[in-house]
Scaffold this active site. Structure first.
Site, PDB file in Angstrom:
ATOM      1  CE  LYS A 173      -1.068   5.748   8.934  1.00 37.28           C
ATOM      2  NZ  LYS A 173      -1.320   7.172   8.819  1.00 37.28           N
TER       3      LYS A 173
ATOM      4  CG  HIS B 267      -1.816   0.978   3.803  1.00 41.07           C
ATOM      5  ND1 HIS B 267      -0.440   0.964   3.823  1.00 41.07           N
ATOM      6  CD2 HIS B 267      -2.156   1.968   2.942  1.00 41.07           C
ATOM      7  CE1 HIS B 267       0.016   1.909   3.012  1.00 41.07           C
ATOM      8  NE2 HIS B 267      -1.005   2.529   2.459  1.00 41.07           N
TER       9      HIS B 267
ATOM     10  CG  ASP C 228      -4.131   3.504  -3.160  1.00 40.05           C
ATOM     11  OD1 ASP C 228      -2.922   3.702  -3.380  1.00 40.05           O
ATOM     12  OD2 ASP C 228      -4.864   4.346  -2.608  1.00 40.05           O
TER      13      ASP C 228
ATOM     14  CG  ASP D 105      18.476  10.110 -17.327  1.00 34.74           C
ATOM     15  OD1 ASP D 105      17.756   9.244 -16.770  1.00 34.74           O
ATOM     16  OD2 ASP D 105      18.246  10.532 -18.461  1.00 34.74           O
TER      17      ASP D 105
HETATM   18  N1  LIG Z   1       3.294  10.829  -3.148  1.00 34.82           N
HETATM   19  C1  LIG Z   1       2.826  10.035  -2.178  1.00 34.82           C
HETATM   20  O1  LIG Z   1       2.113  10.454  -1.254  1.00 34.82           O
HETATM   21  C2  LIG Z   1       3.151   8.585  -2.180  1.00 34.82           C
HETATM   22  C3  LIG Z   1       4.048   8.051  -3.073  1.00 34.82           C
HETATM   23  N2  LIG Z   1       4.374   6.732  -3.009  1.00 34.82           N
HETATM   24  C4  LIG Z   1       5.364   6.165  -3.929  1.00 34.82           C
HETATM   25  O2  LIG Z   1       6.566   6.920  -3.873  1.00 34.82           O
HETATM   26  C5  LIG Z   1       7.199   6.952  -5.129  1.00 34.82           C
HETATM   27  C6  LIG Z   1       7.351   8.394  -5.576  1.00 34.82           C
HETATM   28  O3  LIG Z   1       6.066   8.982  -5.661  1.00 34.82           O
HETATM   29  P1  LIG Z   1       5.867  10.535  -5.917  1.00 34.82           P
HETATM   30  O4  LIG Z   1       6.853  11.326  -5.174  1.00 34.82           O
HETATM   31  O5  LIG Z   1       4.437  10.788  -5.680  1.00 34.82           O
HETATM   32  O6  LIG Z   1       6.150  10.625  -7.477  1.00 34.82           O
HETATM   33  P2  LIG Z   1       6.611  11.891  -8.309  1.00 34.82           P
HETATM   34  O7  LIG Z   1       6.313  11.603  -9.724  1.00 34.82           O
HETATM   35  O8  LIG Z   1       6.110  13.140  -7.693  1.00 34.82           O
HETATM   36  O9  LIG Z   1       8.177  11.862  -8.108  1.00 34.82           O
HETATM   37  C7  LIG Z   1       9.022  10.891  -8.687  1.00 34.82           C
HETATM   38  C8  LIG Z   1      10.386  11.497  -8.889  1.00 34.82           C
HETATM   39  O10 LIG Z   1      11.178  10.548  -9.587  1.00 34.82           O
HETATM   40  C9  LIG Z   1      11.900  11.237 -10.590  1.00 34.82           C
HETATM   41  N3  LIG Z   1      12.242  10.439 -11.760  1.00 34.82           N
HETATM   42  C10 LIG Z   1      11.426   9.661 -12.503  1.00 34.82           C
HETATM   43  N4  LIG Z   1      12.145   9.106 -13.514  1.00 34.82           N
HETATM   44  C11 LIG Z   1      13.408   9.572 -13.406  1.00 34.82           C
HETATM   45  C12 LIG Z   1      14.616   9.360 -14.145  1.00 34.82           C
HETATM   46  N5  LIG Z   1      14.685   8.556 -15.201  1.00 34.82           N
HETATM   47  N6  LIG Z   1      15.746   9.991 -13.753  1.00 34.82           N
HETATM   48  C13 LIG Z   1      15.704  10.826 -12.684  1.00 34.82           C
HETATM   49  N7  LIG Z   1      14.593  11.060 -11.929  1.00 34.82           N
HETATM   50  C14 LIG Z   1      13.473  10.436 -12.296  1.00 34.82           C
HETATM   51  C15 LIG Z   1      10.973  12.338 -11.027  1.00 34.82           C
HETATM   52  O11 LIG Z   1      11.749  13.339 -11.601  1.00 34.82           O
HETATM   53  P3  LIG Z   1      11.116  14.501 -12.504  1.00 34.82           P
HETATM   54  O12 LIG Z   1      10.564  15.469 -11.491  1.00 34.82           O
HETATM   55  O13 LIG Z   1      12.285  15.003 -13.253  1.00 34.82           O
HETATM   56  O14 LIG Z   1      10.088  13.847 -13.360  1.00 34.82           O
HETATM   57  C16 LIG Z   1      10.314  12.763  -9.706  1.00 34.82           C
HETATM   58  O15 LIG Z   1      11.034  13.760  -9.040  1.00 34.82           O
HETATM   59  C17 LIG Z   1       6.290   6.113  -6.062  1.00 34.82           C
HETATM   60  O16 LIG Z   1       6.755   4.798  -6.028  1.00 34.82           O
HETATM   61  C18 LIG Z   1       4.935   6.199  -5.385  1.00 34.82           C
HETATM   62  O17 LIG Z   1       4.107   5.110  -5.712  1.00 34.82           O
HETATM   63  C19 LIG Z   1       3.865   5.910  -2.054  1.00 34.82           C
HETATM   64  C20 LIG Z   1       2.948   6.378  -1.143  1.00 34.82           C
HETATM   65  C21 LIG Z   1       2.494   7.740  -1.136  1.00 34.82           C
HETATM   66  O1  LIG Z   2      -0.685   4.616   0.612  1.00 38.03           O
HETATM   67  C1  LIG Z   2      -1.655   5.340   0.575  1.00 38.03           C
HETATM   68  O2  LIG Z   2      -2.145   5.825   1.730  1.00 38.03           O
HETATM   69  C2  LIG Z   2      -2.972   6.983   1.749  1.00 38.03           C
HETATM   70  C3  LIG Z   2      -3.627   7.005   3.134  1.00 38.03           C
HETATM   71  O3  LIG Z   2      -2.632   7.127   4.111  1.00 38.03           O
HETATM   72  P1  LIG Z   2      -2.926   7.860   5.488  1.00 38.03           P
HETATM   73  O4  LIG Z   2      -1.657   7.766   6.236  1.00 38.03           O
HETATM   74  O5  LIG Z   2      -3.321   9.270   5.139  1.00 38.03           O
HETATM   75  O6  LIG Z   2      -4.058   7.126   6.127  1.00 38.03           O
HETATM   76  C4  LIG Z   2      -3.992   6.950   0.638  1.00 38.03           C
HETATM   77  O7  LIG Z   2      -4.734   8.166   0.597  1.00 38.03           O
HETATM   78  C5  LIG Z   2      -3.290   6.756  -0.685  1.00 38.03           C
HETATM   79  O8  LIG Z   2      -4.256   6.664  -1.728  1.00 38.03           O
HETATM   80  C6  LIG Z   2      -2.448   5.495  -0.641  1.00 38.03           C
HETATM   81  O9  LIG Z   2      -1.648   5.424  -1.813  1.00 38.03           O
END
Ligand SMILES: NC(=O)C1=CN([C@@H]2O[C@H](COP(=O)(O)OP(=O)(O)OC[C@H]3O[C@@H](n4cnc5c(N)ncnc54)[C@H](OP(=O)(O)O)[C@@H]3O)[C@@H](O)[C@H]2O)C=CC1
Ligand SMILES: O=C1O[C@H](COP(=O)(O)O)[C@@H](O)[C@H](O)[C@H]1O
Length: 497
Positions: free
Chosen positions: A180, A238, A233, A92
């Site tokens: 990229k 970027h 964003d 956690d």
């Molecule tokens: N998804 C994407 O395409 C992108 C994401 N990001 C960045 O990457 C990071 C992750 O994003 P994303 O994967 O989308 O987010 P998610 O919410 O899908 O995943 C975050 C993870 O962190 C875990 N978590 C949160 N709090 C805790 C805690 N207290 N203890 C243990 N685990 C915890 C969550 O666990 P649980 O499942 O148990 O809640 C979850 O698995 C963020 O900073 C986001 O801004 C950046 C660019 C693109």
């Molecule tokens: O970081 C981000 O990027 C994607 C776009 O990335 P790309 O590699 O598919 O061009 C964007 O859609 C998203 O909102 C942003 O958080």
């Protein structure tokens, strides 16, 4: 494959392993590195999340993620090697005591890479937890996902929390655009080709356009996006990173700090945009319902979970000026938006017109040269040149035609798969090379410039201009260039065969 001596084994610890980013990008990228023989034989991968899960259950989950997101049939031989690296630790992340479960998974004599694929709000907790179980030493590398903060102040808070436990040389801040291939190629193009090196300034270049268009909307991420907007964003990270690479001075070498020092100088030279000029040099838009690629899509305010009064921008266009010797008088037009007609990112360099027209065509018919760097898709580089139309004419006049020199990556390097940005970045972290990661001062400088624009927009209290989904943004974006007799480059996206 012969490994470089810097290619050490590591324990790769993935915090947030059950999250979207890990499942969609990070685990598939590690798998691709395995397939390419780019993981050291002794490297391990430790998934960390708060659910109770056995190692076997975790391995099953990883397999499912690869099947869903790798975009290919899993190679069983690669999978056998890959799965042997996997283990799971329940933590956690807000509870210092629970970090002790990591100890049996990592070897203090090896490099440990901690990838924080979690909300940035718990980066500080994770650093404290790692410190609490005495796991941090100078060989530990910390990878941070964006966004680092919501503005300058909050980014400083996160950076300070992390800096309590990690030195800057241990921190790898991700901007996936820097991984990229085509973004990296900006460095090769500029500094390995004398035709560009010697023509890359205000003497030869009229203006630069950087467009990052997306056809997707906010993909169910209303909560996150409405708080951020396209400026935070996409522009803060970027687009400003691409701009820095296009505009920077030649670095002394390719070391991380040489490159980052030069990028920082560009960010520092960006002319501030504030209440006095914001209406002249920026355009904000928000999409309404429309059609993208023939499919009907809802407007931003009709998306799931939307509130109907939001003033968040989904489109931004900016005329940026770099106040330094090289770029005096050369505007950099930036444009990015959701629900535009297509997904395309490109940098277009418009060279200056010839000072005199020798040919029969009127001056306006002799268009300037253009260098189009296609970042994605249909990656490539294209130069438009004027060419004599071969043949004889009764008047003896020389007929000219605009022609293209076109380098298409898929044709030139047809045998090579273009790796995903995350594959490149994960590899660089494991190699310990920070050149493709963003330094704290760069992030903070970018926030300084962006915050001033956001504050000026807030001041006006006007809503963003509506644009129909499937169009290139508000009409005012065309006006931004038309005022100087310019127009946006019309992207031609090649259809996949
Ligand atoms: N998804 C994407 O395409 C992108 C994401 N990001 C960045 O990457 C990071 C992750 O994003 P994303 O994967 O989308 O987010 P998610 O919410 O899908 O995943 C975050 C993870 O962190 C875990 N978590 C949160 N709090 C805790 C805690 N207290 N203890 C243990 N685990 C915890 C969550 O666990 P649980 O499942 O148990 O809640 C979850 O698995 C963020 O900073 C986001 O801004 C950046 C660019 C693109
Ligand atoms: O970081 C981000 O990027 C994607 C776009 O990335 P790309 O590699 O598919 O061009 C964007 O859609 C998203 O909102 C942003 O958080």
């Amino acid at each position: 494959m012969v490994m470089d001596s810097s290619f050490e084994a590591c324990d790769f610890v993935l915090f947030g392993t059950k999250g979207d980013l890990s499942r969609r990008k990070l685990l598939p990228s590690m798998y691709q590195l395995e397939k390419a023989g780019l993981l050291h034989a002794e490297t391990t991968i430790v998934g960390v999340a708060r659910q109770t899960l056995s190692d076997e259950e975790y391995v099953e989950e990883v397999r499912k993620s690869l099947e869903e997101f790798s975009g290919e049939t899993i190679c069983e031989a690669t999978w056998e090697t890959f799965k042997a690296r996997l283990s799971y630790a329940q933590v956690d992340m807000k509870e210092i005591a629970s970090y002790s479960s990591l100890e049996s998974h990592v070897n203090p004599d090896r490099v440990m890479v901690c990838y924080l694929a979690t909300p940035p709000s718990i980066y500080g907790d994770i650093c404290r937890g790692l410190h609490g179980c005495n796991i941090i030493d100078s060989s530990v590398r910390l990878v941070l996902e964006k966004p680092i903060g919501h503005d300058l102040e909050s980014s400083k808070v996160i950076n300070e929390q992390v800096a309590e436990y990690f030195g800057e040389s241990q921190i790898y801040r991700i901007d996936h655009y820097l991984g990229k291939e085509t973004v990296l190629n900006l460095i090769a193009l500029r500094f390995a080709n004398s035709i560009f090196t010697t023509n890359w300034d205000h003497n030869c270049i009229d203006h630069v356009q950087i467009s990052v268009a997306e056809s997707v909307g906010i993909e169910g991420r209303w909560g996150y996006f409405d708080d951020a907007g396209q400026m935070r964003d996409m522009v803060q990270n970027h687009l400003l990173q691409i701009l820095s690479l296009v505009a920077m001075e030649p670095p002394a070498n390719l070391d991380a700090d040489s490159i980052r020092d030069e990028k920082l100088k560009v960010l520092k030279a960006l002319r501030p945009i504030n209440a006095t000029n914001v209406n002249d040099v920026t355009v904000r838009g928000q999409y309404t319902s429309g059609f993208v690629k023939g499919k009907e899509v809802p407007g931003y305010l009709e998306e799931d979970d939307a509130n109907t009064v939001s003033k968040t921008e989904t489109f931004v266009a900016i005329k940026a000026e770099i106040d330094n010797w090289r770029w005096a008088g050369v505007p950099f037009y930036l444009r990015t938006g959701k629900r535009l007609p297509t997904k395309v990112s490109e940098v277009v360099i418009y060279f200056k017109r010839q000072p005199h027209n020798l040919f029969t065509a009127s001056f306006n018919d002799l268009p300037p040269n253009k260098l189009v760097i296609r970042l994605q898709p249909d990656e490539g580089v294209e130069i438009t040149v004027m060419n004599k139309v071969p043949g004889l004419t009764s008047s003896g006049a020389m007929d000219l035609q605009k022609s293209k020199l076109n380098l298409s990556f898929s044709e030139e390097f047809s045998d090579d798969r273009i790796p995903d940005a995350y594959e490149k970045l994960l590899l660089e972290v494991m190699l310990g090379n920070q050149a493709l990661f963003v330094r704290r001062d760069e992030i903070e400088q970018a926030w300084t410039w962006v915050d001033s624009i956001l504050a000026a927009w807030r001041n006006t209290n006007e809503p963003p201009e509506p644009y129909q989904a499937g169009t290139w943004g508000p009409v005012a974006s065309i006006g931004l260039l038309a005022r100087a007799n310019r127009s946006w480059y019309e992207s031609k996206v090649k259809k996949k065969k």
